[in-house]
Design a protein around this motif. Structure first.
Motif, mmCIF file in Angstrom:
data_model
loop_
_atom_site.group_PDB
_atom_site.id
_atom_site.type_symbol
_atom_site.label_atom_id
_atom_site.label_comp_id
_atom_site.label_asym_id
_atom_site.label_seq_id
_atom_site.Cartn_x
_atom_site.Cartn_y
_atom_site.Cartn_z
ATOM 1 N N ASP A 146 0.825 -1.211 0.000
ATOM 2 C CA ASP A 146 0.000 0.000 0.000
ATOM 3 C C ASP A 146 0.855 1.255 0.000
ATOM 4 O OD1 ASP A 146 -1.620 2.196 0.530
ATOM 5 O OD2 ASP A 146 -2.786 1.253 2.101
ATOM 6 N N VAL A 147 1.519 1.545 1.123
ATOM 7 C CA VAL A 147 2.015 2.896 1.360
ATOM 8 C C VAL A 147 3.048 3.343 0.315
ATOM 9 C CG1 VAL A 147 3.660 2.042 3.085
ATOM 10 C CG2 VAL A 147 2.920 4.427 3.163
ATOM 11 N N MET A 148 3.986 2.478 -0.042
ATOM 12 C CA MET A 148 4.970 2.859 -1.060
ATOM 13 C C MET A 148 4.312 2.965 -2.433
ATOM 14 S SD MET A 148 8.050 3.661 -2.007
ATOM 15 C CE MET A 148 8.609 3.965 -3.702
ATOM 16 N N ALA A 149 3.446 2.014 -2.750
ATOM 17 C CA ALA A 149 2.761 2.048 -4.047
ATOM 18 C C ALA A 149 1.833 3.254 -4.140
ATOM 19 C CB ALA A 149 1.987 0.751 -4.267
ATOM 20 N N THR A 150 1.314 3.673 -3.001
ATOM 21 C CA THR A 150 0.435 4.839 -2.978
ATOM 22 C C THR A 150 1.236 6.127 -3.194
ATOM 23 O OG1 THR A 150 -1.257 3.748 -1.658
ATOM 24 C CG2 THR A 150 -1.164 6.142 -1.507
ATOM 25 N N GLY A 151 2.375 6.229 -2.550
ATOM 26 C CA GLY A 151 3.252 7.377 -2.810
ATOM 27 C C GLY A 151 3.702 7.405 -4.267
ATOM 28 N N TRP A 152 3.971 6.225 -4.799
ATOM 29 C CA TRP A 152 4.392 6.101 -6.197
ATOM 30 C C TRP A 152 3.278 6.572 -7.129
ATOM 31 C CZ3 TRP A 152 9.222 4.823 -7.843
ATOM 32 C CH2 TRP A 152 9.379 4.511 -9.203
ATOM 33 N N PHE A 153 2.068 6.123 -6.840
ATOM 34 C CA PHE A 153 0.929 6.534 -7.678
ATOM 35 C C PHE A 153 0.717 8.045 -7.587
ATOM 36 C CE2 PHE A 153 -3.845 7.015 -8.156
ATOM 37 C CZ PHE A 153 -3.834 6.936 -9.545
#
Lengths: 338, 338
Positions: A146-153
């Motif tokens: 979630d959190v890293m992929a969310t920052g990435w998005f």
């Protein structure tokens, strides 16, 4: 198995629950290697989202596949997998377009602060790592759910390109990993908005070149100062309040992009503001699955170390303390070990 | 000179006015070859925008340069030029980024339904055609000052790419030229939303492949039907009301784009709607100047014929009848000859 249950605002308990099992032939059951508390778990914890009955909680998860249904072909028991916070079928038009979080048959993961998790649509959802990882890679791999992929998005949605000036609104774990994402995508200048010294240090470690402590009108004015009055090329909105969205839009140059990933609470935008600022707006729940192969590569090769956002590690049984520490901003993010 | 003045809602008069002159060394004065009435002129005409005093009106214009200030180097008297509806310096960061309508020193053109027009920032604003055009090219060249460039921007802002399915909300002149723009940008399928038979014919002539007559919930449902439940890849919002924006957002697939160019009146968008639909939003006043060289080429070579949106031509003295005809939807767009 044991799992965290939210009984009422402020009341998280780890209890004995029934073991999840394969129900559909497309399911997998995964045994936790690590799980954690998300900033969005604090909305119901703080009573801002209603809690009507005891609810298993958590949606960030990675671990070892324990069992798969008869139709599952892409993962097998014994593999280590990342579990995106939304399960997706992988075959619908939205999945094929890379918007798996809008999958026509999406299922939100919940009850993931637990020893075992049933994951629907295993083939369309799970991604296995090359091998079972060593313990030191676990925190970084966990962030990919979630959190890293969310920052990435947030960075992708804002349109971050090499050479750009990027501002990040929000110094929670998502914002900090938004800084890391912008750096990975080639931003030349990254302005982190934070007034908390430990978070400022993390932001700098992830690639922030400037720190702005002001908020609201003053924060906008500082970004304008730092960009010769022009505004940032791209802004990552990683909070989800009306104030943070307004600050993000007003910090962006005309034609620049705002990527927003904070679950909106009371965010209202007028057509006039978007028309007059000419800012591009794109956001939503991150399509984690789209980014997983690339992000796993970056963690596996040691290129990125997003697990540094965890500044508190607790046994699952002490989940309540993890919530308290994050609620009181004593911790950026709490990792829970089963 | 003679020019149209809006005295009060519904009250447009063509009067004798003082001739405009070069004031700043960066000014040009242009003599009208043709001017016209814009859908946005109808907002004050209908009293939706307040009219507090008699105001020269109009902002779409092309003609022959009559005089230039001493600093003007890119156009000279005798040349035929297109006048974008916003004058821009051409040198600031926003202009250099192609967002001339957000120029740091922008000046909105007004009083253009007249025989002569003073244009500030002539070098950053005006674009000359290869030669003085023949009379039959005039209507199409005139559209480039606003309405065609605005439809073009709607398509660009929505992210139209070859092969896409595009929907266009609004069958005014901007919407119709949005259809033409989407076709030029390679859209495979173009769904025009219109319930007026003459406008449907124009839309089809410009490249629409499907016509949807329903609006609101039913309109959204029709777009979903036509796209196998997925939604359009790109939607052009060419009206500017809350209903049209809502319809546009709900007709778009996740990750698809809405380009909006209708001046918003009462448009409010919630963060939740944008978050859950995952639609990209971009719009504003079209940066006409960015598109002019390309669009002049397309008109000059006969590739496009946007002047077909004019279904009424009147002498400037009868401007009031042009307003009435558009207000009553008897005409799509009225051209005025000086």
């Amino acid at each position: 198995m044991r799992g965290a249950v939210l009984h009422a605002p402020g009341d998280v308990r780890v209890e004995q629950l029934e073991d999840p099992r394969v129900v559909e032939p497309t399911d997998a059951v995964v045994r936790a290697s690590a799980t954690c508390v998300c900033g969005s778990d604090l909305w119901p914890y703080r009573g801002i989202n209603e809690v009507t009955e005891p609810t298993p909680i958590g949606h960030e998860y990675c671990g070892i596949v324990e069992e798969v249904g008869s139709d599952v072909t892409t993962v097998r028991p014994g593999q280590f997998v990342i579990v995106p916070f939304i399960a997706s079928d992988g075959t619908c038009a939205h999945c094929r377009a890379g918007y798996q979080s809008a999958c026509a048959h999406r299922v939100g993961v919940t009850g993931a602060q637990a020893e075992l998790l049933r994951v629907p649509h295993a083939d369309g959802t799970l991604v296995a790592t090359p091998e079972v990882p060593s313990a030191e890679l676990l925190p970084s791999l966990l962030t990919l759910s979630d959190v890293m992929a969310t920052g990435w998005f947030a960075a992708v949605a804002a349109g971050v390109q090499p050479g750009m000036t990027v501002a990040v609104v929000g110094d929670g774990a998502v914002g900090l990993l938004g800084v890391l994402s912008a750096a990975q995508l080639g931003a030349e200048r990254i302005i982190a908005m934070s007034r908390h010294e430990p978070r400022q240090r993390l932001a700098t470690g992830f690639g922030a070149t400037d720190i702005v402590t002001e908020r609201g009108d003053e924060g906008v004015a500082r970004i304008r100062d730092l960009t010769d009055g022009v505004g940032a090329d791209a802004v990552l909105e990683c909070v989800g309040t009306g104030e943070s969205m307004d600050q993000a839009i007003r910090s962006t140059r005309p034609g620049g992009g705002v990527g927003f990933v904070g679950v909106p609470h009371g965010v209202e935008i007028t057509g006039r503001q978007l028309f007059s600022t000419m800012v591009r707006l794109h956001g939503g729940p991150a399509p984690v699955r789209r980014f997983l192969p690339d992000l796993i590569d970056r963690v596996w090769s040691g290129t990125i170390d997003p697990g540094r956002v965890f500044d508190l590690t607790l046994p699952l049984d002490q989940a309540a303390e993890g919530y308290r520490a994050m609620d009181e901003r004593r911790a950026v993010k709490a990792l829970l070990t089963p």
